[in-house]
Design a protein around this motif. Structure first.
Motif, PDB file in Angstrom:
ATOM      1  N   ALA A 281       0.829  -1.205   0.000  1.00  0.00           N
ATOM      2  CA  ALA A 281       0.000   0.000   0.000  1.00  0.00           C
ATOM      3  C   ALA A 281       0.866   1.259   0.000  1.00  0.00           C
ATOM      4  N   ARG A 282       1.950   1.227   0.792  1.00  0.00           N
ATOM      5  CA  ARG A 282       2.839   2.397   0.885  1.00  0.00           C
ATOM      6  C   ARG A 282       3.444   2.742  -0.466  1.00  0.00           C
ATOM      7  N   PHE A 283       3.756   1.721  -1.294  1.00  0.00           N
ATOM      8  CA  PHE A 283       4.391   1.943  -2.589  1.00  0.00           C
ATOM      9  C   PHE A 283       3.435   1.769  -3.761  1.00  0.00           C
ATOM     10  N   SER A 284       2.141   1.628  -3.470  1.00  0.00           N
ATOM     11  CA  SER A 284       1.107   1.486  -4.515  1.00  0.00           C
ATOM     12  C   SER A 284       1.402   0.325  -5.456  1.00  0.00           C
ATOM     13  N   LEU A 285       1.738  -0.838  -4.869  1.00  0.00           N
ATOM     14  CA  LEU A 285       2.043  -2.032  -5.656  1.00  0.00           C
ATOM     15  C   LEU A 285       0.782  -2.832  -5.941  1.00  0.00           C
ATOM     16  N   ASP A 286       0.825  -3.602  -7.041  1.00  0.00           N
ATOM     17  CA  ASP A 286      -0.262  -4.523  -7.357  1.00  0.00           C
ATOM     18  C   ASP A 286      -0.389  -5.567  -6.255  1.00  0.00           C
ATOM     19  N   ASN A 287      -1.593  -6.028  -6.048  1.00  0.00           N
ATOM     20  CA  ASN A 287      -1.858  -7.042  -5.019  1.00  0.00           C
ATOM     21  C   ASN A 287      -1.829  -8.429  -5.647  1.00  0.00           C
ATOM     22  N   ASP A 288      -0.666  -9.050  -5.668  1.00  0.00           N
ATOM     23  CA  ASP A 288      -0.542 -10.420  -6.180  1.00  0.00           C
ATOM     24  C   ASP A 288       0.526 -11.148  -5.381  1.00  0.00           C
ATOM     25  N   ASP A 289       0.749 -12.416  -5.721  1.00  0.00           N
ATOM     26  CA  ASP A 289       1.666 -13.254  -4.934  1.00  0.00           C
ATOM     27  C   ASP A 289       3.120 -13.170  -5.372  1.00  0.00           C
ATOM     28  N   GLY A 290       3.416 -12.430  -6.424  1.00  0.00           N
ATOM     29  CA  GLY A 290       4.804 -12.315  -6.865  1.00  0.00           C
ATOM     30  C   GLY A 290       5.677 -11.748  -5.766  1.00  0.00           C
ATOM     31  N   PRO A 291       6.906 -12.224  -5.637  1.00  0.00           N
ATOM     32  CA  PRO A 291       7.773 -11.760  -4.539  1.00  0.00           C
ATOM     33  C   PRO A 291       8.068 -10.270  -4.641  1.00  0.00           C
ATOM     34  N   ILE A 292       8.176  -9.636  -3.476  1.00  0.00           N
ATOM     35  CA  ILE A 292       8.567  -8.228  -3.407  1.00  0.00           C
ATOM     36  C   ILE A 292      10.045  -8.160  -3.023  1.00  0.00           C
ATOM     37  N   PHE A 293      10.873  -7.613  -3.920  1.00  0.00           N
ATOM     38  CA  PHE A 293      12.266  -7.327  -3.604  1.00  0.00           C
ATOM     39  C   PHE A 293      12.349  -5.911  -3.044  1.00  0.00           C
ATOM     40  N   CYS A 294      13.207  -5.712  -2.055  1.00  0.00           N
ATOM     41  CA  CYS A 294      13.446  -4.349  -1.572  1.00  0.00           C
ATOM     42  C   CYS A 294      14.917  -4.003  -1.698  1.00  0.00           C
ATOM     43  N   VAL A 295      15.191  -2.719  -1.842  1.00  0.00           N
ATOM     44  CA  VAL A 295      16.551  -2.181  -1.854  1.00  0.00           C
ATOM     45  C   VAL A 295      16.567  -0.995  -0.899  1.00  0.00           C
ATOM     46  N   ILE A 296      17.459  -1.042   0.084  1.00  0.00           N
ATOM     47  CA  ILE A 296      17.639   0.055   1.046  1.00  0.00           C
ATOM     48  C   ILE A 296      19.120   0.397   1.000  1.00  0.00           C
ATOM     49  N   SER A 297      19.467   1.475   0.305  1.00  0.00           N
ATOM     50  CA  SER A 297      20.879   1.659  -0.007  1.00  0.00           C
ATOM     51  C   SER A 297      21.189   3.077  -0.442  1.00  0.00           C
ATOM     52  N   ARG A 298      22.446   3.456  -0.270  1.00  0.00           N
ATOM     53  CA  ARG A 298      22.951   4.612  -1.003  1.00  0.00           C
ATOM     54  C   ARG A 298      22.981   4.232  -2.483  1.00  0.00           C
ATOM     55  N   ARG A 342       7.780   3.766 -15.384  1.00  0.00           N
ATOM     56  CA  ARG A 342       7.524   2.838 -16.501  1.00  0.00           C
ATOM     57  C   ARG A 342       6.729   1.614 -16.053  1.00  0.00           C
ATOM     58  N   HIS A 343       6.907   1.240 -14.778  1.00  0.00           N
ATOM     59  CA  HIS A 343       6.273   0.009 -14.262  1.00  0.00           C
ATOM     60  C   HIS A 343       5.427   0.330 -13.039  1.00  0.00           C
ATOM     61  N   LYS A 344       4.432   1.162 -13.225  1.00  0.00           N
ATOM     62  CA  LYS A 344       3.551   1.510 -12.099  1.00  0.00           C
ATOM     63  C   LYS A 344       2.869   0.250 -11.584  1.00  0.00           C
ATOM     64  N   GLY A 345       2.839   0.135 -10.259  1.00  0.00           N
ATOM     65  CA  GLY A 345       2.244  -1.045  -9.647  1.00  0.00           C
ATOM     66  C   GLY A 345       3.226  -2.186  -9.440  1.00  0.00           C
ATOM     67  N   ARG A 346       4.378  -2.093 -10.105  1.00  0.00           N
ATOM     68  CA  ARG A 346       5.399  -3.148  -9.976  1.00  0.00           C
ATOM     69  C   ARG A 346       6.679  -2.629  -9.325  1.00  0.00           C
ATOM     70  N   ILE A 347       6.972  -1.342  -9.508  1.00  0.00           N
ATOM     71  CA  ILE A 347       8.170  -0.739  -8.904  1.00  0.00           C
ATOM     72  C   ILE A 347       7.760   0.554  -8.216  1.00  0.00           C
ATOM     73  N   GLY A 348       8.202   0.722  -6.984  1.00  0.00           N
ATOM     74  CA  GLY A 348       7.964   1.952  -6.238  1.00  0.00           C
ATOM     75  C   GLY A 348       9.269   2.459  -5.654  1.00  0.00           C
ATOM     76  N   MET A 349       9.394   3.765  -5.473  1.00  0.00           N
ATOM     77  CA  MET A 349      10.657   4.327  -4.989  1.00  0.00           C
ATOM     78  C   MET A 349      10.411   5.548  -4.111  1.00  0.00           C
ATOM     79  N   VAL A 350      11.167   5.634  -3.035  1.00  0.00           N
ATOM     80  CA  VAL A 350      11.213   6.828  -2.188  1.00  0.00           C
ATOM     81  C   VAL A 350      12.664   7.302  -2.166  1.00  0.00           C
ATOM     82  N   VAL A 351      12.888   8.539  -2.592  1.00  0.00           N
ATOM     83  CA  VAL A 351      14.238   9.101  -2.599  1.00  0.00           C
ATOM     84  C   VAL A 351      14.512   9.713  -1.221  1.00  0.00           C
ATOM     85  N   GLY A 352      15.627   9.326  -0.631  1.00  0.00           N
ATOM     86  CA  GLY A 352      15.987   9.813   0.698  1.00  0.00           C
ATOM     87  C   GLY A 352      16.182   8.648   1.645  1.00  0.00           C
ATOM     88  N   TYR A 353      16.121   8.944   2.939  1.00  0.00           N
ATOM     89  CA  TYR A 353      16.218   7.879   3.935  1.00  0.00           C
ATOM     90  C   TYR A 353      15.156   8.094   4.993  1.00  0.00           C
TER      91      TYR A 353
END
Length: 479
Positions: A281-298, A342-353
């Protein structure tokens, strides 16, 4: 045993990376071994605002030309010594850069003064407290053992820890007269291809060197990872130690974490679903069973974020999703933001920390991607293990030391904790992503990976024991 730790960052007061986490957690873990640590940090505005009822412990009329005081306080269980030098540290920007992300022109002086204060405390500047050992961290405090070696405390044991050898504190040789060191210190310790390297000075002057994983200790002996200092480190190979970092298991605990939607333990992994839903919900992703990868990084080349930018289409094509939290290189930010558009619902991003969001990402994502080209230790993979967020990591440095790959033998033995890949290329990362997606289709295998990771002891317990042993060895030698 009394130890003075000298650092430019200390969690939770000031943090730009893993250095702050280590500097904040290690003193607490060392109390088990009857080691009393006082941590010297600069008096940044955030630090001065946070400390309560400080007591002046030392006053310097001329600390490399700067007037400064040392204030003592306690913050969240850590005994701190604050170098109150407003002309150097009372600034609106970050610890090292201004509001426009430009290095402060006087960084050489700011951290030379910090180091000088550390050396003065080592020689008795605080009347009723003198350390048995001084522990410096990274280039910002690397001159502490230099000032000690060429001053009044040459025999007092000192240790320098390399958190990332890529940052060396390199400045023009014209500043040398301002440091107040004898001429031979330039040639013996500081000179680096005609310039000055603070880190090199610390590596030469300290009685021992540690870095934050055994594999990284081996890697920095080579030209590929030594960043020009491999020869210096090789000359000190007998004094080099690799000790993996731990994490604060109270701050990072899914059973008690107040930053996540639903607390849980390894015996009740189904409760993670509430966090997964909140993350989607926070990243407006599609609701399906596909795995969610996360990246928390510089978002930098070192962290392999250019490789990530190359494989975003692969992640989506594989039926997975991606959420990103980070900032850094503007070109990489733009590339990843374009992928999210380009991939709304599949990729979400927050710039910053965002610290609370980083906790939710570990608690809600299925896997954390860490494609670093080099990684001295890494902490996000340890958080991932703790939270059942399966690490997918490059086979380098501390990532290689802390993750057991989900190969057939490890899966059969039920010892696997993540997915490792090499070399550090987009093709290898693509293969790792596809392998992760395949593993995720098996509820049994994926649950096994999560539970095995959550069993790992990623606290400071074992690491603190190794530091305590190293401290004792150095102090015994000095007696």
């Amino acid at each position: 045993m009394k130890v003075l730790s000298v650092t430019s960052e200390l969690y939770p007061l000031v943090k730009t990376g893993g250095l702050a986490d280590v500097a904040g957690a290690l003193p607490l873990a060392l109390k088990t071994y009857d080691i009393e640590t006082k941590t010297l940090i600069p008096g940044y505005p955030a630090v001065m605002k946070a400390i309560r009822n400080p007591v002046k412990r030392a006053e310097f009329a001329d600390l490399l030309g700067v007037q400064a005081n040392v204030l003592e306080a306690r913050h969240e269980g850590v005994d701190i010594l604050v170098l109150d030098a407003p002309t150097l540290f009372e600034r609106a920007g970050g610890p090292y850069v201004d509001a426009n992300s430009r290095d402060y022109a006087d960084n050489w002086k700011r951290f030379a003064v910090l180091s000088k204060a550390g050396a003065e405390i080592a020689t008795g500047a605080i009347a009723d407290w003198r350390p048995d050992l001084v522990h410096a961290h990274d280039w910002q405090s690397a001159l502490t053992p230099v000032f000690m070696r060429y001053g009044e405390a040459p025999e007092r044991p000192s240790l320098i820890t390399i958190h990332n050898i890529a940052f060396q504190g390199q400045f023009g040789s014209d500043i040398f007269p301002e440091l107040g060191l004898p001429v031979h210190a330039f040639w013996e310790a500081l000179e680096y291809y005609g310039t000055i390297s603070y880190l090199k000075g610390g590596l030469v002057a300290a009685h021992a060197i540690s870095t934050v994983s055994p594999s990284y200790a081996e890697e920095i002996l080579t030209p590929a990872f030594g960043m020009g200092l491999e020869g210096v480190i090789a000359s000190r190979a007998d004094d080099l130690y690799g000790i993996v970092n731990g994490i604060d298991a109270t701050v990072w605990n899914p059973a008690t974490d107040q930053h996540i939607a639903q607390t849980y333990a390894s015996a009740a992994l189904k409760k993670r679903q509430a966090n997964r839903d909140a993350l989607a919900a926070r990243f407006s992703l599609d609701n399906d069973d596909g795995p969610i990868f996360c990246v928390i990084s510089r978002l930098t080349w070192q962290k392999g974020m250019d490789l990530l930018a190359e494989v975003t289409d692969t992640i989506v094509a594989a039926g997975a999703k991606l959420v990103i939290l980070g900032s850094g290189d503007h070109a990489l930010e733009s590339s990843l933001l374009a992928a999210a558009a380009r991939h709304k619902g599949r990729i979400g991003m927050v710039v910053g920390y965002d610290e609370p969001l980083s906790h939710l990402m570990q608690a809600g994502a299925d896997a954390i991607l860490i494609p670093s080209r080099f990684e001295p230790c890494g902490l996000t993979q340890l958080y991932g293990l703790r939270y059942g967020c399966v690490p997918v990591v490059a086979r380098t440095g501390g990532l290689a030391d802390t993750i057991i790959d989900a190969n057939e033998a490890a899966l059969t033995a039920q010892t696997a904790t993540g997915i490792k890949f090499a070399p550090g290329s987009a093709d290898a990362l693509r293969s790792a992503i596809r392998r992760t997606v395949r593993l995720h289709t098996s509820v049994k295998i994926w649950g096994q990976l999560q539970k095995q990771g959550m069993k790992c002891d990623v606290s400071w317990g074992r690491s603190a024991e190794r530091y305590a042993e190293l401290y004792q060895r150095l102090v015994s030698k000095g007696q």
